[in-house]
Design a protein around this motif. Structure first.
Motif, PDB file in Angstrom:
ATOM      1  N   SER A   1       0.843  -1.201   0.000  1.00  0.00           N
ATOM      2  CA  SER A   1       0.000   0.000   0.000  1.00  0.00           C
ATOM      3  C   SER A   1       0.877   1.250   0.000  1.00  0.00           C
ATOM      4  O   SER A   1       2.059   1.196   0.352  1.00  0.00           O
ATOM      5  CB  SER A   1      -0.880   0.009   1.250  1.00  0.00           C
ATOM      6  OG  SER A   1      -0.064   0.153   2.409  1.00  0.00           O
TER       7      SER A   1
ATOM      8  N   THR B   1       1.171   7.951  -3.367  1.00  0.00           N
ATOM      9  CA  THR B   1      -0.163   7.606  -3.854  1.00  0.00           C
ATOM     10  C   THR B   1      -0.110   6.189  -4.414  1.00  0.00           C
ATOM     11  O   THR B   1       0.968   5.580  -4.494  1.00  0.00           O
ATOM     12  CB  THR B   1      -0.590   8.567  -4.976  1.00  0.00           C
ATOM     13  OG1 THR B   1       0.315   8.378  -6.091  1.00  0.00           O
ATOM     14  CG2 THR B   1      -0.557  10.025  -4.528  1.00  0.00           C
TER      15      THR B   1
ATOM     16  N   PRO C   1       3.250  12.891  -0.145  1.00  0.00           N
ATOM     17  CA  PRO C   1       3.076  11.514   0.351  1.00  0.00           C
ATOM     18  C   PRO C   1       2.700  10.564  -0.790  1.00  0.00           C
ATOM     19  O   PRO C   1       2.018  10.953  -1.745  1.00  0.00           O
ATOM     20  CB  PRO C   1       1.939  11.640   1.364  1.00  0.00           C
ATOM     21  CG  PRO C   1       1.997  13.066   1.817  1.00  0.00           C
ATOM     22  CD  PRO C   1       2.456  13.853   0.612  1.00  0.00           C
TER      23      PRO C   1
ATOM     24  N   GLU D   1       0.746   3.493   2.154  1.00  0.00           N
ATOM     25  CA  GLU D   1       1.159   3.678   3.547  1.00  0.00           C
ATOM     26  C   GLU D   1       2.404   2.850   3.859  1.00  0.00           C
ATOM     27  O   GLU D   1       3.293   3.298   4.576  1.00  0.00           O
ATOM     28  CB  GLU D   1       0.014   3.307   4.499  1.00  0.00           C
ATOM     29  CG  GLU D   1      -1.198   4.222   4.406  1.00  0.00           C
ATOM     30  CD  GLU D   1      -2.091   3.943   3.182  1.00  0.00           C
ATOM     31  OE1 GLU D   1      -2.823   4.867   2.779  1.00  0.00           O
ATOM     32  OE2 GLU D   1      -2.049   2.827   2.627  1.00  0.00           O
ATOM     33  N   ALA D   2       2.453   1.642   3.327  1.00  0.00           N
ATOM     34  CA  ALA D   2       3.642   0.795   3.526  1.00  0.00           C
ATOM     35  C   ALA D   2       4.853   1.420   2.843  1.00  0.00           C
ATOM     36  O   ALA D   2       5.967   1.373   3.379  1.00  0.00           O
ATOM     37  CB  ALA D   2       3.391  -0.616   2.999  1.00  0.00           C
TER      38      ALA D   2
ATOM     39  N   ALA E   1       5.273   4.657   2.378  1.00  0.00           N
ATOM     40  CA  ALA E   1       5.644   5.802   3.227  1.00  0.00           C
ATOM     41  C   ALA E   1       6.448   5.323   4.432  1.00  0.00           C
ATOM     42  O   ALA E   1       7.450   5.952   4.808  1.00  0.00           O
ATOM     43  CB  ALA E   1       4.396   6.558   3.669  1.00  0.00           C
ATOM     44  N   ALA E   2       6.047   4.205   5.021  1.00  0.00           N
ATOM     45  CA  ALA E   2       6.783   3.653   6.169  1.00  0.00           C
ATOM     46  C   ALA E   2       8.174   3.199   5.746  1.00  0.00           C
ATOM     47  O   ALA E   2       9.149   3.407   6.478  1.00  0.00           O
ATOM     48  CB  ALA E   2       6.000   2.497   6.785  1.00  0.00           C
TER      49      ALA E   2
END
Length: 192
Positions: free
Chosen positions: A35, A56, A54, A37-38, A40-41
């Protein structure tokens, strides 16, 4: 984004870690970047501050494609092929190198080469330039022989060995290396 050319180890480490997020390497565990989010992490874990907003879903897809390109460079048969692959990635966003004083050392700091990326470049292109500089740095400083396959049975991982001794054997030492150590321990125990 701007990154120093002298710290090729950071780029090579991120390239290796990116490649090991692939379902090809992780097998049943699935994609390590499922994802935005993953992603970004992953970037935060590697202390990467890209100029892009961030991640997408489009950025995620492009980084997953970049992961294949990075693997392809590590799997090249010759240094010339690796350097050519790095040049392709660098052209995606890197601008010409600039000479800057090392900010951490203050006014009297050493001059160091830095590579800025194009303003507004997509996340995957900024990341591509950073990885390419790292992998090209491995070829220049340590040699093409530092690009290796993981020695763990059944693992399809590849990595850039930037260790001082050049004896790294596993793409993910904490996982693949431990599995081999446990298997060897069990084999020794079974013989007793």
């Amino acid at each position: 984004m701007e990154f120093p050319l002298h710290d090729y180890v950071a780029g090579a480490r991120v390239a290796t870690d990116l490649v090991t997020t692939s379902p090809t390497v992780r097998g049943p565990a699935g994609d390590g970047l499922p994802s935005p989010e993953a992603l970004a992490a992953f970037l935060a874990d590697h202390d990467l501050r890209l100029d892009a907003p961030p991640p997408t879903a489009t950025d995620l897809f492009q980084v997953q494609l970049l992961r294949r390109e990075a693997r392809g460079i590590i799997e090249t048969e010759t240094a010339d092929q690796a350097v050519a692959g790095c040049a392709v990635l660098m052209r995606r966003a890197a601008l010409g190198p600039v000479l800057r004083r090392d900010a951490a050392a203050g006014v009297d700091g050493r001059w160091r080469w830095h590579v800025p990326t194009a303003p507004g470049a997509p996340l995957a292109d900024e990341l591509a330039a950073f990885l390419a500089a790292g992998l090209a740095g491995v070829v220049r400083a340590l040699g093409h022989g530092r690009f290796r396959d993981c020695a763990a049975p059944g693992c399809r991982g590849v990595f850039a060995d930037t260790s001082r001794t050049g004896r790294r054997r596993f793409c993910r030492p904490e996982l693949c290396g431990n599995r081999v150590k446990v298997a060897n321990h069990r084999a020794r125990q079974a013989v007793r």
